[in-house]
Design a protein around this motif. Structure first.
Motif, PDB file in Angstrom:
ATOM      1  N   HIS A   6     -94.193   7.164 -21.108  1.00 47.86           N
ATOM      2  CA  HIS A   6     -93.569   6.606 -21.960  1.00 47.86           C
ATOM      3  C   HIS A   6     -92.859   5.547 -21.126  1.00 47.86           C
ATOM      4  O   HIS A   6     -91.956   5.270 -19.850  1.00 47.86           O
ATOM      5  N   ASP A   9     -86.972   1.810 -20.959  1.00 47.54           N
ATOM      6  CA  ASP A   9     -86.327   0.860 -20.641  1.00 47.54           C
ATOM      7  C   ASP A   9     -87.256  -0.524 -20.184  1.00 47.54           C
ATOM      8  O   ASP A   9     -87.963  -0.503 -20.190  1.00 47.54           O
ATOM      9  N   LEU A  50     -80.310   5.945 -20.081  1.00 47.93           N
ATOM     10  CA  LEU A  50     -80.796   4.995 -19.445  1.00 47.93           C
ATOM     11  C   LEU A  50     -80.492   4.041 -19.200  1.00 47.93           C
ATOM     12  O   LEU A  50     -80.490   2.788 -18.349  1.00 47.93           O
ATOM     13  N   VAL A 232     -90.964  14.680 -18.996  1.00 47.49           N
ATOM     14  CA  VAL A 232     -90.748  15.230 -18.169  1.00 47.49           C
ATOM     15  C   VAL A 232     -90.210  13.641 -16.895  1.00 47.49           C
ATOM     16  O   VAL A 232     -91.089  12.519 -17.865  1.00 47.49           O
ATOM     17  N   PRO A 233     -89.617  13.561 -15.899  1.00 46.80           N
ATOM     18  CA  PRO A 233     -89.550  11.726 -15.434  1.00 46.80           C
ATOM     19  C   PRO A 233     -90.523  11.991 -14.409  1.00 46.80           C
ATOM     20  O   PRO A 233     -91.330  13.489 -13.626  1.00 46.80           O
ATOM     21  N   LEU A 234     -91.533  10.964 -14.752  1.00 44.33           N
ATOM     22  CA  LEU A 234     -92.927  10.857 -13.538  1.00 44.33           C
ATOM     23  C   LEU A 234     -92.453   9.501 -12.274  1.00 44.33           C
ATOM     24  O   LEU A 234     -92.577   8.515 -12.704  1.00 44.33           O
ATOM     25  N   ASP A 235     -91.834  10.330 -11.445  1.00 44.92           N
ATOM     26  CA  ASP A 235     -91.164   9.924 -10.089  1.00 44.92           C
ATOM     27  C   ASP A 235     -91.808  10.051  -8.849  1.00 44.92           C
ATOM     28  O   ASP A 235     -91.712  11.291  -8.060  1.00 44.92           O
ATOM     29  N   LEU A 246     -93.344  16.792  -7.550  1.00 48.73           N
ATOM     30  CA  LEU A 246     -93.247  16.647  -8.900  1.00 48.73           C
ATOM     31  C   LEU A 246     -94.933  17.909  -9.026  1.00 48.73           C
ATOM     32  O   LEU A 246     -95.056  17.842  -9.874  1.00 48.73           O
ATOM     33  N   GLY A 263     -94.055  10.583 -19.466  1.00 42.72           N
ATOM     34  CA  GLY A 263     -92.920  10.738 -19.211  1.00 42.72           C
ATOM     35  C   GLY A 263     -92.393   9.681 -18.627  1.00 42.72           C
ATOM     36  O   GLY A 263     -93.351   7.991 -18.547  1.00 42.72           O
ATOM     37  N   TRP A 264     -91.351   9.128 -18.269  1.00 45.10           N
ATOM     38  CA  TRP A 264     -90.757   8.083 -17.587  1.00 45.10           C
ATOM     39  C   TRP A 264     -91.205   7.586 -16.260  1.00 45.10           C
ATOM     40  O   TRP A 264     -90.935   8.790 -15.689  1.00 45.10           O
ATOM     41  N   VAL A 265     -91.158   6.809 -16.069  1.00 45.67           N
ATOM     42  CA  VAL A 265     -91.574   6.737 -14.685  1.00 45.67           C
ATOM     43  C   VAL A 265     -90.378   5.465 -13.869  1.00 45.67           C
ATOM     44  O   VAL A 265     -90.148   4.074 -14.567  1.00 45.67           O
ATOM     45  N   PRO A 266     -89.881   5.125 -12.655  1.00 41.31           N
ATOM     46  CA  PRO A 266     -88.567   4.627 -12.412  1.00 41.31           C
ATOM     47  C   PRO A 266     -89.729   3.266 -11.211  1.00 41.31           C
ATOM     48  O   PRO A 266     -90.070   3.606 -11.081  1.00 41.31           O
TER      49      PRO A 266
END
Length: 288
Positions: A6, A9, A50, A232-235, A246, A263-266
């Motif tokens: 996802h 940002d 975000l 979910v966050p994927l960090d 994770l 999910g979003w990846v930092p």
């Protein structure tokens, strides 16, 4: 379990002048890493969790069309389309166009919308919650009709279409994903109209899925036909130090029947986190 990216940002370090180039690198790296889907938000301002609203935000369907030309395998969708921002006949046409130009890779992610500030800020329609859910159900009926052979008129409470002509038809009927975990309305609409649900990862996932199962029984739908997805966050951590944590989270979700973690990846524009996920997480998750 599949893993989806996802992109939420767009405030990348190089700024707007290189945003197209950076977005291409992210999408191509995600595809190469084994992500099965790439999505973007359907917002016109950045959301508070975000960043401030002044941060960069791209219009969803223009961006998906751009990504269609730069990828070849990943499914593409808005996660999720705000139902009140586009008329349903035009939305069906947008997703049909995306599907044809991407070679059959479009999905329709949709929900009842929630960001009143951005809607009022840009003069977008944003009726009451009850009306947005009414419009969501009518929109689901309209897009399904437009992705069929029917050209019959549609007469609803909020929408009237004199002829539901849609040419070209999608190469495949785009799967519909409904976002949200509302137990009375949203999950009922999933059971009645959708091919996939989306929940937020957390302690209530199991209960939400039980509620969905009950709605499926009530409408005569096979619960197993519906793909279960969780946001979910994927960090993976800067050097992979969070991979084990994770994977444990993803395995727990898989045991509940979740088939895709999205999910979003930092630090996604750095690409390295995507490569880490591709090496350490995606192959392991496939086995769950």
């Amino acid at each position: 379990m599949d893993i989806g990216l996802h992109i939420a940002d767009f405030t990348f370090p190089a700024g707007p002048a290189r945003l197209a180039e950076d977005l291409t690198r992210v999408a191509v790296a995600a595809e190469d890493a084994g992500f099965t889907r790439v999505s973007v938000m359907d917002h016109v301002w950045q959301i508070g969790v975000l960043g401030p609203p002044e941060h960069e935000m791209l219009e969803a369907y223009t961006t998906l069309g751009y990504l269609a030309a730069r990828t070849s395998r990943v499914e593409l969708l808005a996660w999720v389309t705000a139902v009140s921002y586009r008329e349903p006949g035009m939305l069906a046409k947008l997703v049909s166009t995306l599907d044809v130009l991407s070679g059959g890779r479009a999905m329709l992610g949709i929900g009842a919308a929630w960001n009143g500030d951005e809607a009022r800020g840009l003069g977008l329609p944003f009726p009451s919650t009850a009306e947005r859910f009414e419009r969501l159900e009518e929109t689901l009926q309209i897009v399904r009709q437009m992705w069929s052979e029917s050209e019959e008129p549609y007469e609803g409470t909020h929408y009237r279409l004199e002829r539901t002509l849609n040419r070209p038809q999608p190469l495949r009927t785009p799967p519909i994903l409904i976002g949200g975990g509302g137990e009375r309305k949203t999950l009922r609409l999933v059971a009645q109209y959708a091919q996939a649900c989306n929940l937020f990862g957390g302690p209530d996932v199991e209960r939400k899925l039980d509620v969905l199962r009950g709605h499926c029984e009530a409408v005569g739908r096979d619960y197993d036909e519906i793909e279960k997805t969780v946001m979910v966050p994927l960090d993976p951590g800067e050097k992979g130090e969070k991979v084990d944590e994770l994977l444990a989270q993803l395995q727990g979700l898989a045991k509940l029947g979740v088939q895709e973690a999205h999910g979003w990846v930092p630090r996604v524009s750095e690409i390295t986190p995507l490569e880490l996920l591709g090496r350490e997480v995606i192959p392991a998750a496939k086995a769950f």
